[in-house]
Design a protein around this motif. Structure first.
Motif, mmCIF file in Angstrom:
data_model
loop_
_atom_site.group_PDB
_atom_site.id
_atom_site.type_symbol
_atom_site.label_atom_id
_atom_site.label_comp_id
_atom_site.label_asym_id
_atom_site.label_seq_id
_atom_site.Cartn_x
_atom_site.Cartn_y
_atom_site.Cartn_z
ATOM 1 N N SER A 68 5.392 2.679 3.554
ATOM 2 C CA SER A 68 6.790 2.275 3.715
ATOM 3 C C SER A 68 7.148 1.251 2.654
ATOM 4 C CB SER A 68 7.046 1.710 5.118
ATOM 5 O OG SER A 68 6.192 0.606 5.388
ATOM 6 N N GLU A 69 6.435 0.130 2.627
ATOM 7 C CA GLU A 69 6.665 -0.896 1.622
ATOM 8 C C GLU A 69 5.809 -0.641 0.381
ATOM 9 O OE1 GLU A 69 7.627 -4.621 4.617
ATOM 10 O OE2 GLU A 69 5.755 -4.594 3.489
ATOM 11 N N PHE A 70 5.945 -1.561 -0.586
ATOM 12 C CA PHE A 70 5.162 -1.490 -1.815
ATOM 13 C C PHE A 70 4.480 -2.831 -2.046
ATOM 14 C CE2 PHE A 70 8.550 1.565 -2.248
ATOM 15 C CZ PHE A 70 7.941 2.675 -2.828
ATOM 16 N N GLY A 71 3.358 -2.781 -2.735
ATOM 17 C CA GLY A 71 2.684 -3.980 -3.193
ATOM 18 C C GLY A 71 2.567 -3.935 -4.703
ATOM 19 N N VAL A 72 2.978 -5.002 -5.380
ATOM 20 C CA VAL A 72 2.946 -5.082 -6.841
ATOM 21 C C VAL A 72 2.057 -6.246 -7.243
ATOM 22 C CG1 VAL A 72 4.293 -5.373 -8.951
ATOM 23 C CG2 VAL A 72 5.277 -4.134 -7.002
ATOM 24 N N ALA A 73 1.122 -6.011 -8.162
ATOM 25 C CA ALA A 73 0.283 -7.068 -8.722
ATOM 26 C C ALA A 73 0.437 -7.046 -10.239
ATOM 27 C CB ALA A 73 -1.175 -6.886 -8.313
ATOM 28 N N ILE A 110 7.053 -5.890 -1.640
ATOM 29 C CA ILE A 110 8.379 -5.309 -1.869
ATOM 30 C C ILE A 110 8.752 -4.470 -0.650
ATOM 31 C CG2 ILE A 110 9.789 -3.826 -3.339
ATOM 32 C CD1 ILE A 110 8.909 -6.290 -4.810
ATOM 33 N N SER A 111 9.942 -4.694 -0.121
ATOM 34 C CA SER A 111 10.371 -3.992 1.094
ATOM 35 C C SER A 111 10.704 -2.535 0.818
ATOM 36 C CB SER A 111 11.604 -4.677 1.692
ATOM 37 O OG SER A 111 12.762 -4.395 0.912
ATOM 38 N N ALA A 112 10.930 -1.782 1.908
ATOM 39 C CA ALA A 112 11.311 -0.376 1.788
ATOM 40 C C ALA A 112 12.647 -0.219 1.081
ATOM 41 C CB ALA A 112 11.371 0.273 3.171
ATOM 42 N N ALA A 113 13.463 -1.285 1.085
ATOM 43 C CA ALA A 113 14.759 -1.255 0.406
ATOM 44 C C ALA A 113 14.652 -1.711 -1.041
ATOM 45 C CB ALA A 113 15.760 -2.125 1.154
ATOM 46 N N GLY A 114 13.444 -2.041 -1.491
ATOM 47 C CA GLY A 114 13.247 -2.447 -2.876
ATOM 48 C C GLY A 114 13.465 -3.916 -3.144
#
Length: 809
Positions: free
Chosen positions: A503-508, A523-527
């Motif tokens: 659903s969400e994202f993880g950015v490194a 990062i949320s599902a809405a970006g």
């Protein structure tokens, strides 16, 4: 007299029922647009847009040419709906104040429109465009034109003849050039067998045509697992993944419920990470082997890298088992290539898809689990915008398509994006996700899939310094602009990586606020950003080149780090929770003592695989290395293999290299390419006759035979010369032949018998006009035969066993 020696009754049934998949019967209709160039109803007398529903859904595709004589066509569609033809015919009207539409041209005089406001005309399947166009594909030069038009509204009537609420589906923009614009939508809720009509309004600023394609069978079962994409198959390229499939501990969502390894026995929290075994040197060739990308396929790890062993840069491949064993030599998937670099690879369920930079273009290629190329190399290049220096591509598989992203200079620096199908055909226009005229460096874009949207992270320019940006891309609606600026400081950033938890994202990324350290952002599902960036590393030296993967419960991150020896980085690992918090301490994975850099991380269910570039071989060459990192390495099923190397730690009979057993219905060998499916094992019914080798199928490549026939039953005389019988209850074949033996002696069907019939059939009757001698009798037996190696059935049974009999002839 004539005697029946054996009576047999048989109930015949089909071993398998084959239901053919109905071929798609697409209906295509071209509408010729003539003056006047105003909003008018589509003429359903001259242009019959009717179809009979073949299922509960239909896909409507609309295409139009954008340019004609260097003039923009400005095609717009409004107030579309699908209604039963009977309902449409019952509510045909001349729309008030639109008399110009109801004379020739474009249609016959007094052509009736459709009364959207009448009772019983509710738009069941489409929302009017005045609300939105969210269901339509807007990535093929189609767009939502949110402006006011004087057009017939869905609820237009004599009391409310005009609609000023605005909104229409537009096909093509002037800046798109001479292209074909396209949009499509799939609607559900139809009644099979019902005749429907597509009705609506359209406009064009020039002479033009619209081509409608009505796809009445839009569902597919590409992987043959019996579940279509319409029925929720979340990966229609993998027969091991579909709703109802057993969830096994293989690092994938087998049952399509959105969760990875949610079987209670699966390990997905790496509470006690530990390196398994020693580092594996993958390559041993002269010159440069670097930029590895790793992908888990449910059985083993596949990896690609660029390699200059033959003088030019080529893309090479190999795969490694969960036990850390390299499978066969490396394979060049490009062959001779002048400049093939920076590859990325994913597994789609049945084959690999890979992209790389190839001499000024981005290339896509398919290959199988052994690295054998499938099809040809496909260049991904927008014919309308050539651009320069495309590089650093990345791709992700969604279950039905690939999303591909790369960096390219097209008038300005851009992140380019395109959707392609499994063979490389484009499914959308080439989209620029962002323009950044002030950034001259490589943006290093990376892409992930959340289950509904693409997430793209890259390095761009903001606040006068390089920053990390993030953008959501809906596969049918395009980018959700504006992009989210993840970082906001003035110190600079580098090398982003992104993964999704469903659903969400993880950015490194690598961040220069202090030393070069690794940071992370949720990062949320809405970006949107959730909370603030989290500093992951905190050690002197340089921490760079992160790679991230999701386990089903948490993220794992690897990077290269020279904290132990300045200028000689090693590979390190840590964990991040779904809430974005760092878990535990950093763990050093390598101790090779030289340049261990650019790691790529893959989750394989209970263990990670890491590939990286390394100069520790003392020859001056850069080589590819591999290691395994396990999590909670216990042997739950007691088969001698821990969960970190066992593909199924819930069954003691299933592990890598296990002997295939008969009767348990399992593929016991984890190393089998088809695992956990039965294909290729003695448990598989390869010919579909309902029997496997384990069930003693005499020929598992022939569905018409499977066993020696059983005993013929119910042999009886229906007249003085006619005899009938019933086929064996265990026929052993789809069609049988029969031998009929006659003997004057009931106990001797060997030397005294005559063959009345030989290999006759498949009828179950014979005639014999032979009369017995006076005071004597004749005795008959029938046996069945098929094409099995031991295909001659018994003549019958006595207290002494099987009745012996001569062969026929």
């Amino acid at each position: 007299m004539r005697l029946a020696h054996r009576l047999v009754f048989v109930f015949a049934s089909l071993a398998a029922l084959l239901v053919p998949i109905r071929a798609r019967a697409d209906f295509m209709k071209t509408l010729d647009r003539r003056f006047p160039t105003e909003y008018c109803p589509i003429d359903n007398d001259d242009n019959d847009l009717t179809f009979t529903a073949a299922s509960d859904r239909v896909t409507i595709r609309v295409q139009a040419n954008n340019f004609s004589g260097s003039s923009w066509n400005a095609n717009r569609l409004d107030n579309f709906t699908i209604v039963p033809k009977a309902t449409f015919d019952a509510h045909r009207i001349v729309t008030p104040n639109y008399g110009i539409c109801f004379v020739d041209p474009p249609g016959p005089a007094n052509y009736p429109g459709y009364d959207f406001s009448a009772a019983g005309t509710t738009e069941t399947f489409f929302d009017q465009f005045d609300t939105n166009a969210a269901a339509w594909d807007l990535t093929n030069h189609a767009w939502w034109d949110n402006v006011d038009f004087h057009a017939s509204a869905p609820h237009s009537s004599s009391a409310n003849p005009n609609d000023f609420s605005g909104g229409a589906l537009a096909l093509g923009r002037q800046e798109d050039g001479a292209i074909q614009a396209q949009s499509d939508v799939t609607v559900t809720g139809l009644t099979p067998g019902t005749l429907y009509v597509i009705t609506g309004w359209w406009s064009t600023q020039n002479l033009n045509t619209l081509t409608f394609t009505i796809i009445t069978n839009p569902c597919h079962d590409n992987d043959g697992d019996g579940v279509t994409d319409c029925a929720g198959d979340c990966n229609d390229a993998d027969p091991k993944i579909h709703p109802g499939a057993a969830e096994v501990c293989d690092g994938r969502d087998n049952d399509c419920n959105g969760l990875i390894d949610d079987n209670a026995a699966c390990v997905k929290v790496c509470s006690t990470p530990s390196k398994i075994g020693s580092d594996l040197r993958v390559t041993n060739a002269q010159f440069d082997s670097s930029h590895a990308s790793i992908a888990w396929n449910g059985v083993d790890y596949g990896m690609v890298w660029h390699d200059s062993r033959n003088g030019d840069q080529e893309i090479w491949f190999t795969h490694i088992t969960p036990a850390g064993v390299k499978v066969a030599p490396e394979v060049s998937v490009t062959g001779s290539c002048s400049d093939c670099t920076n590859p990325r690879v994913v597994w789609n369920g049945s084959e690999y898809g890979a992209v790389w930079s190839h001499n000024g273009a981005i290339s896509f290629r398919r290959f199988d689990r052994n690295g054998t190329p499938i099809g040809t190399e496909v260049p991904l290049l927008d014919p309308a915008n050539g651009g320069t220096s495309p590089d650093e591509p990345d791709l992700v598989w969604t279950g039905s398509e690939y999303g591909v992203v790369w960096d390219q200079f097209v008038n300005q620096q851009q992140i380019r994006f395109v959707r392609i199908d499994r063979t490389g055909n484009t499914l959308s226009q080439y989209i620029h996700v962002t323009d950044d005229t002030s950034f001259n460096g490589n943006s290093l874009p990376r892409i992930a899939w959340s289950g509904s949207k693409y997430g793209i992270a890259w390095r761009g320019n903001g606040s006068g310094q390089s920053q990390i940006f993030f953008e959501l891309v809906d596969p049918r609606q395009g980018p959700t602009l504006p992009a989210t600026q993840v970082t906001t400081h003035t110190s600079g950033v580098n090398v982003p990586t992104v993964a999704s938890n469903g659903s969400e994202f993880g950015v490194a990324w690598e961040d220069f606020q202090t030393f070069a350290e690794i940071y992370y952002q949720r990062i949320s599902a809405a970006g949107a950003r959730v909370g603030n960036p989290v500093r992951i590393t905190n050690a002197a030296g340089i921490s760079s080149d992160p790679s991230i993967a999701w386990t089903g419960s948490e993220y794992g991150v690897v990077w290269d780090d020279d904290r132990t020896s300045s200028g000689n980085p090693e590979i390190w690992f840590t964990r991040i929770s779904s809430a974005g918090a760092k878990i535990g301490s950093d763990i050093q994975l390598t101790t090779l003592g030289d340049q261990s850099v650019s790691p790529s991380l893959g989750w394989g269910g209970g263990k990670y695989g890491v590939a990286w570039s390394d100069t520790s071989n003392l020859t001056g060459d850069v080589e590819i290395y591999f290691l395994r990192e396990g999590c909670n390495c216990v042997d739950a099923d007691g088969d001698g293999q821990s969960s970190c190397v066992d593909c199924d730690d819930t069954r003691a009979t299933v592990f890598g290299g296990a002997t295939q057993l008969c009767g348990d219905g399992l593929n016991n060998d984890c190393n089998s390419a088809s695992w956990p499916l039965l294909a290729g094992t003695n448990e598989a019914d390869n010919d579909g006759d309902g029997f496997s080798v384990c069930m003693n199928d005499c020929n598992d490549a022939n569905a018409t035979i499977w066993a020696t026939p059983g005993e013929v039953r119910l042999l009886m005389a229906t007249s003085k010369t006619t005899f009938i019988w019933s086929a064996p209850s265990a026929p052993g074949a789809a069609s049988l032949l029969y031998d009929t033996l006659r003997s004057p002696t009931p106990t001797n069907f060997t030397t005294s018998a005559t063959c009345v019939e030989t290999n006759d059939g498949p009828n179950t009757t014979f005639t014999d006009a032979t009369n017995p001698a006076v005071g004597a009798g004749l005795y008959y037996l029938v046996r069945a035969e098929d094409a099995c190696p031991s295909g001659q059935g018994p003549l019958g049974f006595s207290t002494a066993g099987v009745i012996a009999g001569r062969t026929c002839p």
